[in-house]
Structure formats: C-alpha cells, structure tokens
Design a protein around this motif. Structure first.
Motif, PDB file in Angstrom:
ATOM      1  N   PRO A 208     -14.325  35.200  -6.791  1.00 45.96           N
ATOM      2  CA  PRO A 208     -13.634  34.584  -7.618  1.00 45.96           C
ATOM      3  C   PRO A 208     -12.689  33.487  -7.602  1.00 45.96           C
ATOM      4  CG  PRO A 208     -12.762  36.519  -6.772  1.00 45.96           C
ATOM      5  CD  PRO A 208     -14.014  36.268  -6.104  1.00 45.96           C
ATOM      6  N   ARG A 209     -12.128  33.236  -6.257  1.00 50.93           N
ATOM      7  CA  ARG A 209     -11.235  32.096  -5.974  1.00 50.93           C
ATOM      8  C   ARG A 209     -12.065  30.950  -5.399  1.00 50.93           C
ATOM      9  NH1 ARG A 209      -6.099  34.778  -3.198  1.00 50.93           N
ATOM     10  NH2 ARG A 209      -5.457  36.339  -4.684  1.00 50.93           N
ATOM     11  N   ASP A 210     -13.574  31.007  -5.450  1.00 49.57           N
ATOM     12  CA  ASP A 210     -14.041  29.844  -4.923  1.00 49.57           C
ATOM     13  C   ASP A 210     -14.546  28.939  -5.798  1.00 49.57           C
ATOM     14  OD1 ASP A 210     -14.535  30.912  -2.221  1.00 49.57           O
ATOM     15  OD2 ASP A 210     -16.082  32.078  -2.805  1.00 49.57           O
ATOM     16  N   ALA A 211     -14.626  27.528  -5.385  1.00 46.80           N
ATOM     17  CA  ALA A 211     -14.956  26.580  -6.421  1.00 46.80           C
ATOM     18  C   ALA A 211     -16.420  26.929  -7.127  1.00 46.80           C
ATOM     19  CB  ALA A 211     -15.115  25.154  -5.745  1.00 46.80           C
ATOM     20  N   PRO A 212     -16.183  27.127  -8.478  1.00 49.08           N
ATOM     21  CA  PRO A 212     -17.302  27.738  -9.136  1.00 49.08           C
ATOM     22  C   PRO A 212     -18.658  26.924  -9.112  1.00 49.08           C
ATOM     23  CG  PRO A 212     -15.573  26.395 -10.583  1.00 49.08           C
ATOM     24  CD  PRO A 212     -15.077  26.469  -9.333  1.00 49.08           C
ATOM     25  N   PHE A 213     -18.470  25.722  -8.932  1.00 45.17           N
ATOM     26  CA  PHE A 213     -19.685  24.606  -8.826  1.00 45.17           C
ATOM     27  C   PHE A 213     -20.232  23.969  -7.746  1.00 45.17           C
ATOM     28  CE2 PHE A 213     -18.180  24.338 -13.772  1.00 45.17           C
ATOM     29  CZ  PHE A 213     -18.682  25.326 -13.881  1.00 45.17           C
ATOM     30  N   ASP A 214     -19.545  24.307  -6.683  1.00 47.55           N
ATOM     31  CA  ASP A 214     -19.757  23.838  -5.451  1.00 47.55           C
ATOM     32  C   ASP A 214     -20.913  24.955  -4.659  1.00 47.55           C
ATOM     33  OD1 ASP A 214     -18.476  21.560  -5.605  1.00 47.55           O
ATOM     34  OD2 ASP A 214     -16.592  22.332  -4.281  1.00 47.55           O
ATOM     35  N   PHE A 215     -21.287  24.453  -3.756  1.00 44.20           N
ATOM     36  CA  PHE A 215     -22.338  25.213  -2.996  1.00 44.20           C
ATOM     37  C   PHE A 215     -22.109  25.159  -1.397  1.00 44.20           C
ATOM     38  CE2 PHE A 215     -24.784  23.272  -6.702  1.00 44.20           C
ATOM     39  CZ  PHE A 215     -25.310  24.259  -7.174  1.00 44.20           C
ATOM     40  N   SER A 216     -22.562  26.332  -0.679  1.00 47.39           N
ATOM     41  CA  SER A 216     -22.499  26.363   0.537  1.00 47.39           C
ATOM     42  C   SER A 216     -23.658  27.207   1.105  1.00 47.39           C
ATOM     43  CB  SER A 216     -21.235  27.078   1.274  1.00 47.39           C
ATOM     44  OG  SER A 216     -21.279  27.320   2.554  1.00 47.39           O
ATOM     45  N   PHE A 217     -24.362  26.688   2.063  1.00 47.30           N
ATOM     46  CA  PHE A 217     -25.675  27.159   2.542  1.00 47.30           C
ATOM     47  C   PHE A 217     -25.413  27.395   4.225  1.00 47.30           C
ATOM     48  CE2 PHE A 217     -27.242  25.365  -1.526  1.00 47.30           C
ATOM     49  CZ  PHE A 217     -27.446  26.722  -1.945  1.00 47.30           C
ATOM     50  N   SER A 218     -24.470  26.754   4.573  1.00 53.65           N
ATOM     51  CA  SER A 218     -24.496  27.072   6.262  1.00 53.65           C
ATOM     52  C   SER A 218     -24.111  28.512   6.553  1.00 53.65           C
ATOM     53  CB  SER A 218     -23.171  26.483   6.812  1.00 53.65           C
ATOM     54  OG  SER A 218     -23.143  26.366   7.777  1.00 53.65           O
TER      55      SER A 218
END
Length: 346
Positions: A208-218
């Motif tokens: 809920p607190r993460d950037a809604p439209f960014d991605f992270s796959f690491s």
C-alpha cells in the motif's frame, strides 16, 4: 512518401521500409532483421563490442534486402529515421552513422528517434491510427508505463523499473534454471508444462505504501535463486517447469495489474503492450483477460513487431513527418540515456 528506418540499439540490426499515405496512414513494405543473438549466447548476455561489430557487418546487406523486399530503390526513399537512443552506445553509433550516410547520399531529411517511442508507434502498422493510450513497454532493458496522447509527443512517464527490467529478470532466471540465452522464449516454452501456482514467489512493489506504477524484479530474481539453491542443497531435483511458470506468473501479474490500474486511474480507454517481453504468451493472455474485465481496449502488436526491428523506427519516422516535425541536425548524436520524454532528437 517512402520512409526507411534503422534500429541498432542492442543486438538486432533492423531495417524497415514503410509508405506514408496522403491520409496519414502508414503501411509496412519491408522489415528485415539480422540478429547477433547466437554470438552472445555463449556469454549468457549481450556483449556490447560483439553487438557493434555485428551491426557493422549486417547493416549494408540488411538495407539492400529491405529495399529489394519493398520493391523500391534508394532514390525512392524520402526520409530516413534511426534509433538515436536509448541503448548500447557503440551499437547506436553504428546505426546513427549509417543513417547519416544514407540520408546525405540520398539528400533526404534525417529523423533521430526514441527507441521506446518507436515500440509504441509500431502498433499502427497492424492496427491503424493510435488514440491516446497508456503504453506498457517491457523488454530486456526497460519496463515502463507511459501516457501517450500522441505519437509525435510529448510522452509522460508514469512509472518504470527501479532495478532489473522484466526481460533482464527472465534472462537471469533462465540461467539459474539451465536454460539458454535469451531466457524469455525458453521460460515461456517450459512454463507451459508447469504450475504457475506451485511456488508463491513475491510480487515486488505491490504494498500500500509502494510507488503504484513502478516495478521491481530484483527481489523476485533473488527469491527464485534462493529457492533453487535450497532444493539443490537438499539434493532435491529442481522442478524447472514449475519454477519457470511460477516466476513468469509473478512477473506478468505485476505488469498487468499495474497497467490496468494506471489506465483506470487516468481514465485511459486504450492500453498498448510493446517491447520484446510483450511476445510472452502468458503476458498477452493475462493482459487480454484483465483488460476485457476492466472494459479497456488492448492493442497487441504481433510478436514479430514486439522485438526490436527497423519497421518500428520507420513507423515513428513516418508519423513525425506527417506531423510536420523538424528533422534532426546533421550532427545528430547517439544518446545511450535518451529520456523517453524526448521522442525526436532535435
């Protein structure tokens, strides 16, 4: 008007030819691609110097094949478009230098365009004019959500990967599973025999607190590595199909969920999927399912147009010509970090 496009941002030498009609429509005449992927496979990834040398060897033959396929000659070409960035610096320089030479020899305008914007424009070759759309671009180097009101720009970035791109994660996980490079097609193939719910891999940046439209796959890549290592330490065979399917599901779940959410929140009625990873069968299926449920029109280029190619560059060049855009200068630079907001290098 005949427009020739040149793409050399990574390991494909692409040359495309399109015809720009009086009504602004763009028709594909030729799309020649020479890939150096086999030369990189033994290294497990793209080697920039190898890619650059391959472009040098493939450029002139690819242009000749494209013109022959299109049934035109250099004298018929009225504009040249080329990927000016982003991408590998040495690879980009080969394409930009070639485009400058052809434009000067044929005495036609030169358009240095953005690689990511070209991935959006290529859809018009299959589905016609593009209305204002949200674009989800996923490849080996990029994972981006873009607001695209018009192909000629401006483009507004809404989100992007903060670490590994989706395609990069596919390649790294494929290596962990002993699959060949490039990993995307092989994971897609193997995953069809696996259970996507077998392993609960994490979904990055979905809190809920993460950037809604960014991605992270690491983090996802690391979770897969730890899972495989744990099985190997225990002497348990790695269920490659299940691991591949579960990993793939984690990636496409996040990509499609964020794209649909962005489209809904911004009131966008059209979602366009582009980039090499857009050829993934599970991503395409889940995007179709979720867009249908949300009442969003999904535009999916055929797989051959998703991977890097010259047709996408020619298509964007044709749209810029139709929009009356000013050509790029003769000293057009290659910019490995060209921002997506810069559709045309002026």
């Amino acid at each position: 008007m005949i427009v020739l496009g040149i793409e050399t941002s990574c390991d494909e030498t692409g040359v495309g030819v399109v015809r720009l009609a009086d009504d602004g429509g763009v028709r594909l005449l030729a799309n020649e691609v020479a890939s150096s992927v086999d030369e990189h496979a033994r290294f497990g990834g793209v080697v920039p110097e190898v890619a650059s040398r391959a472009h040098l060897q493939a450029m002139v033959p690819a242009v000749r094949r494209a013109l022959a396929t299109a049934g035109v000659t250099g004298r018929d070409v009225e504009a040249v478009a080329v990927t000016a960035g982003p991408g590998l610096t040495g690879a980009l320089l080969v394409g930009v230098a070639a485009a400058k030479a052809y434009a000067a020899a044929w005495d036609v305008p030169l358009y240095g365009v953005n690689h990511l914007a070209a991935h959006v424009a290529v859809d018009t070759l299959q589905h016609g004019p593009l209305p204002p759309a949200l674009a989800l671009l996923v490849s080996g180097g990029h994972s981006s959500l873009l607001d695209v009101p018009d192909l000629a720009g401006p483009v507004t970035p809404l989100g992007a990967t903060i670490d590994d791109a989706a395609g990069e994660a596919f390649d790294k996980v494929a290596r962990l599973l002993g699959l060949p490079f490039p990993g995307g097609p092989h994971i897609d193939r193997v995953a069809r025999d696996g259970d996507p719910a077998a392993i609960a891999f994490p979904r990055g940046l979905t809190g809920p607190r993460d950037a809604p439209f960014d991605f992270s796959f690491s983090g996802l890549k690391t979770a897969v590595a730890r899972h495989v290592e744990a099985l190997e330490r225990a002497g348990t065979p790695v269920p490659v199909a299940d691991v591949a399917a579960s990993f793939q599901e984690a990636v496409v779940d996040v990509l499609t969920a964020k794209a649909v959410r962005a489209a809904r929140e911004r009131g966008m009625e059209t979602l366009l999927l582009g980039g090499g990873v857009a050829a993934n069968s599970r991503l395409r299926a889940l995007a179709e399912e979720r867009c249908a449920a949300a009442g969003i029109l999904l535009r999916l280029p055929r797989p051959a147009l998703c991977t890097d190619n010259g047709a996408m560059v020619a298509a964007l060049g044709a749209h810029l010509v139709a929009a009356g855009a000013k050509p790029s200068p003769a000293d057009l630079p290659a910019d490995s970090a060209l921002p997506v907001t810069e559709v045309l290098v002026g």
